[in-house]
Design a protein around this motif. Structure first.
Motif, PDB file in Angstrom:
ATOM      1  N   MET A 226       0.831  -1.209   0.000  1.00 51.11           N
ATOM      2  CA  MET A 226       0.000   0.000   0.000  1.00 51.11           C
ATOM      3  C   MET A 226       0.864   1.257   0.000  1.00 51.11           C
ATOM      4  O   MET A 226       0.577   2.227  -0.714  1.00 51.11           O
ATOM      5  N   VAL A 227       1.949   1.259   0.776  1.00 45.31           N
ATOM      6  CA  VAL A 227       2.864   2.395   0.806  1.00 45.31           C
ATOM      7  C   VAL A 227       3.477   2.610  -0.578  1.00 45.31           C
ATOM      8  O   VAL A 227       3.640   3.753  -1.037  1.00 45.31           O
ATOM      9  N   SER A 228       3.802   1.536  -1.276  1.00 45.90           N
ATOM     10  CA  SER A 228       4.407   1.641  -2.604  1.00 45.90           C
ATOM     11  C   SER A 228       3.451   2.297  -3.596  1.00 45.90           C
ATOM     12  O   SER A 228       3.851   3.177  -4.364  1.00 45.90           O
ATOM     13  N   ILE A 229       2.192   1.896  -3.585  1.00 41.20           N
ATOM     14  CA  ILE A 229       1.252   2.470  -4.544  1.00 41.20           C
ATOM     15  C   ILE A 229       0.916   3.911  -4.181  1.00 41.20           C
ATOM     16  O   ILE A 229       0.725   4.757  -5.057  1.00 41.20           O
ATOM     17  N   LEU A 230       0.885   4.236  -2.893  1.00 39.81           N
ATOM     18  CA  LEU A 230       0.680   5.625  -2.491  1.00 39.81           C
ATOM     19  C   LEU A 230       1.858   6.490  -2.919  1.00 39.81           C
ATOM     20  O   LEU A 230       1.680   7.648  -3.336  1.00 39.81           O
ATOM     21  N   THR A 231       3.067   5.941  -2.842  1.00 41.05           N
ATOM     22  CA  THR A 231       4.249   6.664  -3.297  1.00 41.05           C
ATOM     23  C   THR A 231       4.178   6.922  -4.794  1.00 41.05           C
ATOM     24  O   THR A 231       4.505   8.015  -5.264  1.00 41.05           O
ATOM     25  N   PHE A 232       3.744   5.930  -5.547  1.00 44.10           N
ATOM     26  CA  PHE A 232       3.621   6.089  -7.005  1.00 44.10           C
ATOM     27  C   PHE A 232       2.628   7.193  -7.361  1.00 44.10           C
ATOM     28  O   PHE A 232       2.919   8.070  -8.183  1.00 44.10           O
ATOM     29  N   VAL A 233       1.469   7.165  -6.742  1.00 41.91           N
ATOM     30  CA  VAL A 233       0.442   8.168  -7.043  1.00 41.91           C
ATOM     31  C   VAL A 233       0.906   9.562  -6.629  1.00 41.91           C
ATOM     32  O   VAL A 233       0.750  10.535  -7.379  1.00 41.91           O
ATOM     33  N   ALA A 234       1.505   9.681  -5.446  1.00 42.39           N
ATOM     34  CA  ALA A 234       1.955  10.987  -4.969  1.00 42.39           C
ATOM     35  C   ALA A 234       3.071  11.551  -5.824  1.00 42.39           C
ATOM     36  O   ALA A 234       3.091  12.754  -6.126  1.00 42.39           O
ATOM     37  N   ASN A 235       4.007  10.715  -6.257  1.00 43.67           N
ATOM     38  CA  ASN A 235       5.139  11.201  -7.046  1.00 43.67           C
ATOM     39  C   ASN A 235       4.729  11.663  -8.434  1.00 43.67           C
ATOM     40  O   ASN A 235       5.304  12.604  -8.979  1.00 43.67           O
ATOM     41  N   PHE A 236       3.743  11.010  -9.017  1.00 48.18           N
ATOM     42  CA  PHE A 236       3.296  11.423 -10.346  1.00 48.18           C
ATOM     43  C   PHE A 236       2.298  12.577 -10.277  1.00 48.18           C
ATOM     44  O   PHE A 236       1.837  13.038 -11.311  1.00 48.18           O
ATOM     45  N   ASN A 237       1.967  13.015  -9.077  1.00 53.51           N
ATOM     46  CA  ASN A 237       1.212  14.250  -8.888  1.00 53.51           C
ATOM     47  C   ASN A 237       2.082  15.352  -8.302  1.00 53.51           C
ATOM     48  O   ASN A 237       1.566  16.412  -7.944  1.00 53.51           O
ATOM     49  N   ALA A 238       3.373  15.101  -8.176  1.00 53.20           N
ATOM     50  CA  ALA A 238       4.275  16.059  -7.535  1.00 53.20           C
ATOM     51  C   ALA A 238       4.360  17.346  -8.343  1.00 53.20           C
ATOM     52  O   ALA A 238       4.434  17.327  -9.567  1.00 53.20           O
ATOM     53  N   PHE A 239       4.364  18.454  -7.618  1.00 51.65           N
ATOM     54  CA  PHE A 239       4.466  19.764  -8.271  1.00 51.65           C
ATOM     55  C   PHE A 239       5.034  20.821  -7.336  1.00 51.65           C
ATOM     56  O   PHE A 239       5.915  21.597  -7.709  1.00 51.65           O
ATOM     57  N   GLU A 240       4.550  20.850  -6.091  1.00 54.72           N
ATOM     58  CA  GLU A 240       4.806  21.989  -5.208  1.00 54.72           C
ATOM     59  C   GLU A 240       6.283  22.201  -4.924  1.00 54.72           C
ATOM     60  O   GLU A 240       6.766  23.348  -4.986  1.00 54.72           O
ATOM     61  N   LEU A 241       7.026  21.139  -4.620  1.00 52.52           N
ATOM     62  CA  LEU A 241       8.432  21.296  -4.260  1.00 52.52           C
ATOM     63  C   LEU A 241       9.247  21.824  -5.432  1.00 52.52           C
ATOM     64  O   LEU A 241      10.079  22.726  -5.267  1.00 52.52           O
TER      65      LEU A 241
END
Length: 311
Positions: A226-241
């Motif tokens: 679950m942590v892996s798939i959450l990381t995938f989704v969050a990283n491909f939505n990354a923008f702010e940093l």
């Protein structure tokens, strides 16, 4: 004479469920489903001579093949996979290690350590980016003096200012900020493992490493997945940093450009680049499809093969 109750007697329709679910469904449909469908619809149109016309899949073909668009698109996509790989290979293993250490009953002040590690996740990404930009600055930052004080000064460089190191540096900053999330998720799962199972392994002669590898790790694999798939989704939505540190141009020379910053420039425009709502919608649609395909592949090849245990 008492009449037997018929088994096929219909139960009253649960109208109360509709009353409770309708507000949530309306909010979800208004702010999630409708914008998504509208974006998918907008990506099929283009502007010709000032008028919106249906172009089908032409916007997507332009993104991946046209010389004016394809280079920036593929550069952002490759950078996004690099960004995700660093988080998978560094953030999640560190989060697992920290969770294992903090779950040890012999560790004192574990609550203080958890708070300190998780605290950066609660800070604004803009603040994080600004602070790290100051720390790593070759002009007024303290990183150079700190490295010289521990004998590693010759390794210091303008990491955020070079194409070869800017994306890696920003990835490490993101790892530092969000490592507390996988740590807490895995930590909570470790605490739910019954002590009887661990004690049985110890009685059988298992050392701490064997206890973790053969007992605890199989039990926390669903959480790691679950942590892996959450990381995938969050990283491909990354923008702010990226936007906070390097701006919309994601410099130097677009070396830190991700799909999020590429979408921002495409949709809203930036400096000499004119924004295009239809092309921006096409970029957003491709981002959605990449995330959707990634999640589906994960669920098909990994998630359904993970054995779950109930205590």
């Amino acid at each position: 004479m008492i009449q037997p109750k018929h088994q096929d007697e219909k139960k009253p329709f649960p109208w109360h469920l509709i009353v409770f679910l309708t507000p949530a469904l309306l909010i979800y449909g208004t702010f999630s489903v409708y914008p998504l469908l509208d974006t998918l619809f907008l990506s099929l149109f283009g502007t010709q001579q000032g008028q919106s016309t249906f172009v089908g899949l032409q916007n997507f073909i332009t993104l991946v093949t046209d010389d004016n668009w394809s280079q920036a698109f593929w550069n952002a996509l490759i950078n996004n996979f690099k960004f995700f790989a660093i988080h998978m290979l560094i953030q999640n293993p560190i989060g697992l290690l920290l969770a294992v250490l903090l779950s040890s009953p012999k560790l004192r002040l574990s609550g203080t350590y958890r708070t300190l590690i998780f605290m950066p996740t609660m800070l604004s990404v803009v603040i994080i980016g600004f602070v790290w930009q100051l720390l790593l600055s070759p002009i007024w930052g303290i990183s150079e003096n700190f490295l010289y004080s521990i004998g590693l000064g010759h390794y210091f460089d303008a990491w955020l200012g070079k194409e070869g190191s800017a994306l890696i540096t920003l990835s490490f900053i993101s790892v530092w900020q969000f490592v507390g999330i996988p740590m807490m998720l895995i930590y909570a799962t470790l605490l739910n493992i019954p002590d009887d199972i661990v004690d049985a392994g110890v009685v059988d002669g298992a050392n701490p490493l064997q206890t973790f590898w053969y007992i605890k790790l199989p039990l926390i694999l669903p959480t790691i997945a679950m942590v892996s798939i959450l990381t995938f989704v969050a990283n491909f939505n990354a923008f702010e940093l990226i936007y906070a540190v390097k701006g919309a141009l994601a410099g130097p020379n677009f070396s830190t450009d991700l799909m999020g910053t590429f979408f921002y420039r495409t949709f809203f425009g930036f400096q000499l680049q004119q924004g295009s709502a239809s092309m921006g919608a096409a970029v957003a649609t491709l981002m959605f499809l990449i995330i959707l395909v990634g999640v589906m592949l994960f669920l098909f090849f990994i998630q359904r093969r993970i054995q779950r245990f109930q205590f």
